[in-house]
Design a protein around this motif. Structure first.
Motif, short mmCIF file in Angstrom:
data_model
loop_
_atom_site.label_atom_id
_atom_site.label_comp_id
_atom_site.label_asym_id
_atom_site.label_seq_id
_atom_site.Cartn_x
_atom_site.Cartn_y
_atom_site.Cartn_z
N MET A 153 -2.63 4.05 4.91
CA MET A 153 -2.63 5.14 3.95
C MET A 153 -2.19 6.41 4.66
SD MET A 153 -5.88 6.52 1.82
CE MET A 153 -6.10 4.92 1.10
N ARG A 183 -8.33 -2.07 5.46
CA ARG A 183 -8.32 -3.45 4.98
C ARG A 183 -7.82 -3.48 3.55
NH1 ARG A 183 -14.01 -5.61 7.40
NH2 ARG A 183 -13.18 -7.63 6.81
N GLY A 240 1.84 8.03 -4.25
CA GLY A 240 1.11 8.94 -5.12
C GLY A 240 1.73 10.33 -5.07
N LEU A 270 -8.03 -4.58 0.03
CA LEU A 270 -9.12 -5.04 -0.83
C LEU A 270 -8.58 -5.36 -2.22
CD1 LEU A 270 -11.66 -2.17 0.01
CD2 LEU A 270 -11.52 -4.43 1.11
C1 PZK Z 1 -5.28 1.03 -3.01
N1 PZK Z 1 -4.72 2.93 -3.97
C2 PZK Z 1 -4.61 4.33 -4.32
C3 PZK Z 1 -4.11 5.43 -2.16
C4 PZK Z 1 -1.52 5.93 -2.81
C5 PZK Z 1 -2.37 5.26 -3.71
N2 PZK Z 1 -8.07 -0.68 0.73
C6 PZK Z 1 -7.24 -0.85 -0.33
N3 PZK Z 1 -6.86 -2.09 -0.67
C7 PZK Z 1 -6.02 -2.30 -1.70
N4 PZK Z 1 -5.54 -1.29 -2.42
C8 PZK Z 1 -5.86 -0.01 -2.16
C9 PZK Z 1 -6.74 0.25 -1.09
C10 PZK Z 1 -7.16 1.58 -0.74
N5 PZK Z 1 -7.48 2.63 -0.51
C11 PZK Z 1 -5.51 2.38 -3.04
N6 PZK Z 1 -3.99 2.00 -4.54
C12 PZK Z 1 -4.32 0.82 -3.97
C13 PZK Z 1 -3.68 5.02 -3.37
C14 PZK Z 1 -3.25 6.09 -1.28
C15 PZK Z 1 -1.96 6.35 -1.61
F1 PZK Z 1 -0.24 6.16 -3.11
#
Ligand code: PZK
Length: 304
Positions: free
Chosen positions: A51, A112, A37, A114
């Motif tokens: 993240m 997790r 992002g 999701l």
């Molecule tokens: C998910 N993002 C946005 C977040 C980025 C982009 N727990 C999850 N499981 C699956 N997918 C996501 C999540 C969460 N949170 C979140 N895109 C997918 C995002 C952080 C950085 F570049």
């Protein structure tokens, strides 16, 4: 095309079995970058996601070349704190705020994986941004009719749920509640609305006791394989919500942003057309902005 940059990191999650016993070992392996992002990255680590919040900052949607040291940590710790506070409202995707590669310590969350729902869940208690634009055009936001006579920064009679689409590119479009229900089903739409409004109310009420207005917030939800709805992404951070100082709130004009106002004031005085590349931030503006993020964290959580 997206460039996948593998990151070589140390991770304690390798399990080996010797003579019937399980050994957890430190072993280097690559994490795949699954999403990048403007100011954060998302990596896959086996079944989990990690993240990572950077120190990058954006103004007028443009990422500036100068980082704000500590911003990623403040936002991550604030989000973790909120996830803890909100556990009784809705379960969340957090596995650990500490079991993360050492190079990202303090600014990463193991979560997790999701199945994300294709709705941006927004709650608004005040009028600003796209909500204000929609109100001025139609008297409504996401199909919710508001009383006449409200202006920029006005407090709404009560918080409202104003979901939008999650556009892959371009702008998110407002969705009515019925459109959300058609997309995810009636009971899930009701759960998203309930959780979104409750998270906002809790956050705004607590912030109010600390002299801070949370004008609005954007939440993301996802599903476990068994269908459980979970709160994901980040929660009630200044990157996902509008934070104003209550002492500076004055409806009828654009509000001063608690976190980014120094950047806005400084950049307004430049000969910059608000298109990339953004300008380098001078040290005094970096320091003032850094102090704002720290102060916000301390005020909200009572922690240093
Ligand atoms: C998910 N993002 C946005 C977040 C980025 C982009 N727990 C999850 N499981 C699956 N997918 C996501 C999540 C969460 N949170 C979140 N895109 C997918 C995002 C952080 C950085 F570049």
């Amino acid at each position: 095309m997206m460039v996948r940059a593998p990151a070589l990191v140390r991770c304690a999650r390798t399990a080996r079995v010797f003579s019937g016993r399980v050994f957890l070992g430190w072993e280097e392996h690559e994490l795949e970058l699954v999403h990048s992002g403007k100011v954060r990255e998302l990596y896959a680590d086996g079944d989990d996601l990690i993240m990572v919040a950077s120190d990058r900052v954006s103004v007028y949607d443009v990422v500036l070349p100068t980082p704000i040291p500590g911003k990623g940590q403040v936002l991550t710790q604030l989000s973790l704190w909120w996830f803890g506070q909100l556990g009784d409202v809705i379960p969340n995707h957090v596995i650990s705020g500490t079991d993360v590669p050492a190079e990202w310590a303090g600014r990463a969350i193991r979560c997790r994986r999701l199945t994300m729902l294709p709705v941006e869940c927004i709650a608004r208690g005040y009028l600003a941004g796209l909500g204000l634009a929609s109100y001025q055009q139609s008297g409504t936001i996401s199909g919710v009719r508001l009383p006449p006579g409200l202006g920029e920064g006005s407090r709404l009679p009560e918080p409202i749920f104003t979901p939008t689409t999650k556009a892959a590119a371009g702008h998110d479009e407002p969705m009515t509640y019925d459109e959300v229900a058609a997309l995810v089903g009636g009971s899930m739409a009701a759960e998203l609305q309930r959780a979104t409004l409750e998270v906002y109310r809790r956050g705004a009420d607590l912030a109010a006791t600390r002299g801070i207005v949370i004008a609005d917030t954007k939440l993301e939800f996802g599903l476990l394989p068994d269908g459980t709805v979970m709160l994901a992404d980040e929660v009630l951070t200044p990157d996902s919500s509008r934070f104003w100082l209550a002492s500076e709130w004055q409806p009828g004009r654009p509000q001063r942003s608690l976190d980014k106002q120094f950047l806005r004031d400084w950049s307004a005085g430049l000969d910059w057309d608000r298109r990339p590349p953004g300008p380098a931030i001078p040290p005094d503006v970096v320091a003032a902005t850094q102090a704002r993020y720290r102060e916000l964290y301390t005020r909200m959580t009572g922690r240093e």
